[in-house]
Design an enzyme around this catalytic site. Structure first.
Site, PDB file in Angstrom:
ATOM      1  N   HIS A   1      -8.132   6.142   3.371  1.00  0.00           N
ATOM      2  CA  HIS A   1      -8.155   4.708   3.063  1.00  0.00           C
ATOM      3  C   HIS A   1      -8.074   4.477   1.564  1.00  0.00           C
ATOM      4  O   HIS A   1      -9.022   4.773   0.830  1.00  0.00           O
ATOM      5  CB  HIS A   1      -9.434   4.087   3.647  1.00  0.00           C
ATOM      6  CG  HIS A   1      -9.603   2.640   3.332  1.00  0.00           C
ATOM      7  ND1 HIS A   1     -10.844   2.040   3.247  1.00  0.00           N
ATOM      8  CD2 HIS A   1      -8.694   1.661   3.064  1.00  0.00           C
ATOM      9  CE1 HIS A   1     -10.695   0.764   2.950  1.00  0.00           C
ATOM     10  NE2 HIS A   1      -9.403   0.515   2.828  1.00  0.00           N
TER      11      HIS A   1
ATOM     12  N   LYS B   1       0.917   1.431  15.392  1.00  0.00           N
ATOM     13  CA  LYS B   1       0.585   2.707  14.743  1.00  0.00           C
ATOM     14  C   LYS B   1       0.800   3.884  15.696  1.00  0.00           C
ATOM     15  O   LYS B   1       1.291   4.940  15.299  1.00  0.00           O
ATOM     16  CB  LYS B   1      -0.856   2.678  14.234  1.00  0.00           C
ATOM     17  CG  LYS B   1      -1.075   1.762  13.023  1.00  0.00           C
ATOM     18  CD  LYS B   1      -2.519   1.807  12.558  1.00  0.00           C
ATOM     19  CE  LYS B   1      -2.769   0.844  11.397  1.00  0.00           C
ATOM     20  NZ  LYS B   1      -2.136   1.285  10.148  1.00  0.00           N
TER      21      LYS B   1
ATOM     22  N   SER C   1      -7.605   0.257   7.191  1.00  0.00           N
ATOM     23  CA  SER C   1      -8.834  -0.139   6.507  1.00  0.00           C
ATOM     24  C   SER C   1      -9.946  -0.506   7.484  1.00  0.00           C
ATOM     25  O   SER C   1     -11.101  -0.650   7.076  1.00  0.00           O
ATOM     26  CB  SER C   1      -8.559  -1.335   5.583  1.00  0.00           C
ATOM     27  OG  SER C   1      -8.063  -2.431   6.328  1.00  0.00           O
TER      28      SER C   1
ATOM     29  N   GLU D   1      -1.392  -3.264  10.755  1.00  0.00           N
ATOM     30  CA  GLU D   1      -2.711  -2.960  11.333  1.00  0.00           C
ATOM     31  C   GLU D   1      -2.787  -3.369  12.804  1.00  0.00           C
ATOM     32  O   GLU D   1      -3.449  -4.333  13.182  1.00  0.00           O
ATOM     33  CB  GLU D   1      -3.806  -3.673  10.541  1.00  0.00           C
ATOM     34  CG  GLU D   1      -4.114  -3.036   9.195  1.00  0.00           C
ATOM     35  CD  GLU D   1      -4.924  -1.755   9.314  1.00  0.00           C
ATOM     36  OE1 GLU D   1      -6.153  -1.814   9.374  1.00  0.00           O
ATOM     37  OE2 GLU D   1      -4.297  -0.681   9.342  1.00  0.00           O
TER      38      GLU D   1
ATOM     39  N   MET E   1       0.826  -1.206   0.000  1.00  0.00           N
ATOM     40  CA  MET E   1       0.000   0.000   0.000  1.00  0.00           C
ATOM     41  C   MET E   1       0.863   1.260   0.000  1.00  0.00           C
ATOM     42  O   MET E   1       0.628   2.197  -0.769  1.00  0.00           O
ATOM     43  CB  MET E   1      -0.940  -0.004   1.205  1.00  0.00           C
ATOM     44  CG  MET E   1      -1.959  -1.119   1.206  1.00  0.00           C
ATOM     45  SD  MET E   1      -3.036  -1.103  -0.245  1.00  0.00           S
ATOM     46  CE  MET E   1      -3.972   0.395   0.053  1.00  0.00           C
TER      47      MET E   1
END
Length: 725
Positions: free
Chosen positions: A458, A415, A437, A410, A333
């Site tokens: 996103h 994070k 997401s 994730e 990503m």
């Protein structure tokens, strides 16, 4: 005249310069039709006019298609009801009759095309006797109407096959594929490519030199369609015989316009043009009269353009273009986002914990750019674009970045750690975007001192190809962050929707129900092949089991596990949960490890795994395909409706755009909210009540839907396309 400037030079050559006021691109509306009608009358009747050149007065291009506000008006009467198809025919045939008058005016007409010329604009060009195109790599020509639920209705379905042959014309029209100038000239869709900026001069010279070239080839006795046409021509019969089943397969019989186009071409190609264009308008009116066309136009064109032009952007915020992007995470990503940002001229610092990962991310950028060489990408552009991407493991290298996008693992704690490290370098005044997401933005924003500057951004995989970006507002996200995120999306030429915070937001949450219902059906003993075929027949790009393999069964299981841990007793279990656990425990994780719902033998085509029959024994009695389609559809519809009721979605426009461009929801419907309006909210509630009684509360209608059903309410008011336009 309001839209056309009519000038006559000393040689008696008229120049019609089209410049529709108030529009960035020339479009066909009532004023243009009236002006063109008057111009054709002058050309035909005045002896002093020897011929004409049609050109554009706009730098944006020659002309696009129909003004959608005007088109919408043709589909409704004064009381908001749809007129009869015959009345629609009369309104829509005006354009066809006008272009026919142009090509039979008795004077040579040349078209000077500089820039984009599509839809009705290209049909105008086809009605001219000669077409000159300025040579620019940005110029596109063609008839893309099929992409928004229509087909060429201004003579294009009849003239293009007569110019380039039926097979080639159908290939372009059925796909909505556009020509570049050289390609169009090679196929003879245009006559000559000239240096950019000289098309008008070349067109005038041709008209002056050819005062009697006033007849189209198809109006000359003995004309033959290139490649042949008619029931006794083997090539034509073979083309049409192959086109129909191929189109039915590709559209799953859901789309009206492609079949109507085939019918118009088949019936009209051997007739005189005056009759052929009436055949075209007959089928065009039939397509236009069906709600499918207006739903698709509204979502895929009108609302999409509005979103891209900043419909959801706070009006009081100054423009905030990104000049230097801090891209955190160089995986699939992150590297994808870095690619599109660098292509947009933005400097990118590509950060990862390991330099090898960061450099691998830059290598991805280079690989993507190399695939575009010769397709608008030159070696010089490639080198300059690649030079904008700097891989690093040093947080200090992020200094000077005016926008941050995080795409690390994730996990909330990971994070949060990265977020704090970045704030130490850039300060909390910088706008920080997370590409999560599923994780709630409000929770992630707690790691940023100024949560009003924290926002969800996103993207969808693969970033380079997927057009949608879902902007997620946390509880404290402020207008400056919204403006910054939307301006960045505009810079990279993506389509944004704006939603509010929720686990899974809108797209992941609603898309997940398609996968979950597929798993539920397997668990009930329904044949997996039936489930997959039902999904594709519904209009989804692939079946729920195949897409589950692609995104990873294991990832779905991890998301479920994280939600259970986060929500505790508030978590509402789904029947699909246990099925996903069973698949993971069996080591069937999806495509990534070569086995999921499908098996992926090396060097061979994937196939549904025989192991599924052992893990989930088949039921003795199987449902019919319509029942399976209904469950797959309505499970998505109710989740979309819940998002609307809960305020995750503010507008049905965002819901429809997000569904089609985010997870491939059946495009022919115009999106879930357009579809619910079309079939009727009362009908939706009745079906959901029945499904809830048969399969459980996941199908239970929302109170908002019940209230709308009782009051006759709609998501879009009053007339769909007019309201949107």
């Amino acid at each position: 005249m309001n839209t056309i400037t009519f000038d006559i030079d000393a040689d008696g050559i008229a120049t019609l310069t089209i410049d529709v006021p108030g529009q960035s691109m020339n479009v066909i509306g009532p004023d243009f039709l009236a002006d063109m009608d008057a111009a054709i009358t002058r050309i035909a009747s005045e002896e002093g006019i020897k011929g004409a050149v049609i050109a554009s007065g706009k730098g944006s291009g020659f002309m696009a298609g129909m003004d959608l506000k005007y088109f919408g008006a043709t589909l409704a009467t004064s009381d908001g009801e749809r007129p009869a198809p015959s009345a629609i025919f009369d309104k829509l045939f005006v354009l066809n009759a006008l272009f026919r008058r142009l090509e039979t005016s008795g004077k040579p007409i040349a078209c000077a095309i500089e820039g984009t010329c599509v839809g009705g604009g290209f049909e105008l060009a086809l009605a001219c006797h000669r077409r000159f195109v300025g040579d620019s790599s940005k110029t596109q020509l063609g008839l893309p109407e099929i992409l928004i639920g229509l087909f060429p209705g201004g003579g294009g379905s009849q003239r293009l096959p007569r110019l380039i042959g039926v097979q080639a014309a159908l290939m372009y029209m059925l796909q909505g594929k556009l020509f570049r100038p050289a390609e169009a000239a090679m196929l003879k869709a245009v006559d000559q490519v000239v240096p950019q900026g000289t098309a008008v001069e070349a067109a005038r010279a041709w008209v002056k030199a050819n005062p009697t070239a006033n007849t189209q080839p198809w109006d000359v006795k003995g004309f033959k369609v290139p490649g042949g046409a008619g029931g006794f021509n083997p090539a034509f019969v073979q083309t049409m015989a192959g086109a129909l089943p191929m189109t039915l397969k590709q559209t799953q019989r859901n789309m009206n316009a492609p079949i109507a186009l085939l019918s118009a071409v088949y019936e009209g190609i051997t007739l005189p043009m005056d009759r052929a264009i009436r055949i075209e308008s007959k089928y065009f009116a039939k397509v236009a009269a069906d709600p499918q066309a207006s739903n698709m136009i509204r979502t895929l064109f009108v609302n999409k353009q509005a979103a891209e032009r900043g419909a959801r952007r706070p009006k009081d915020q100054p423009k905030a273009a990104t000049t230097k992007l801090a891209m955190l995470g160089a995986g699939m990503m992150g590297a994808g986002i870095a690619t599109v940002a660098a292509q947009a001229g933005i400097e990118v610092v590509l950060f990862d914990r390991d330099l090898a990962y960061a450099e691998k991310g830059k290598a991805h950028v280079e690989a993507v750019l190399k695939k575009r060489l010769g397709k608008g990408m030159t070696p010089e552009k490639l080198e300059a674009t690649l030079a904008r991407v700097t891989p690093t493991t040093d947080y200090a290298a992020l200094a000077g970045a005016d926008f941050v996008i995080e795409a690390v693992f994730e996990d909330v704690s990971i994070k949060a750690e990265v977020t704090k490290q970045v704030e130490a370098v850039l300060g909390a005044d910088t706008i920080f975007g997370s590409n999560t997401s599923t994780l709630p933005i409000t929770k992630l924003a707690q790691a940023w001192t100024r949560p009003e500057n924290f926002i969800g951004v996103h993207f969808f995989s693969p970033v380079e190809k997927m057009p949608l970006v879902e902007i997620i507002l946390g509880e404290k996200t402020g207008p400056a962050a919204i403006a910054k995120a939307l301006d960045f999306v505009a810079q990279i030429k993506k389509t944004p929707i704006v939603v509010h915070d929720s686990r899974g937001f809108y797209t992941s949450r609603s898309f997940g129900t398609y996968v979950q219902e597929g798993a539920e059906l397997v668990g009930e003993g329904v044949n997996p092949a039936l489930i997959e075929n039902a999904g594709k027949q519904l209009g989804m790009p692939t079946g729920p089991l195949a897409v589950s393999d692609e995104v990873s069964i294991e990832l779905g299981w991890k998301i479920i596990s994280a939600a259970k841990k986060e929500l505790g007793d508030a978590y509402v279990p789904q029947g699909s949960d246990d099925i996903m656990v069973k698949m993971v425990e069996a080591g069937r994780l999806g495509r990534k490890n070569g086995k999921g719902w499908y098996d992926y033998p090396e060097g061979a085509k994937k196939h549904l795994s025989p192991a599924l029959g052992e893990m989930f024994p088949r039921a003795a009695e199987q449902p019919d395909v319509e029942a399976v389609k209904e469950r797959l559809l309505y499970r998505q519809l109710i989740e979309c409706a819940r998002c609307f009721e809960e305020g995750v979605l503010e507008t049905p426009e965002d819901g429809d755009i997000g569904a089609i461009f985010g997870w491939g929801f059946a495009p022919y419907t115009g999106g879930p909210f357009s579809h619910m309006d079309t079939v009727g909210i009362a009908h939706v509630v009745a079906v959901l009540d029945r499904l809830a009684a048969e399969h459980g509360p996941r199908f239970a209608p929302t109170q908002q839907l019940r209230d709308m059903a009782a009051s006759g309410g709609l998501f879009y008011r009053p007339a769909p396309i007019q309201a949107a336009a």
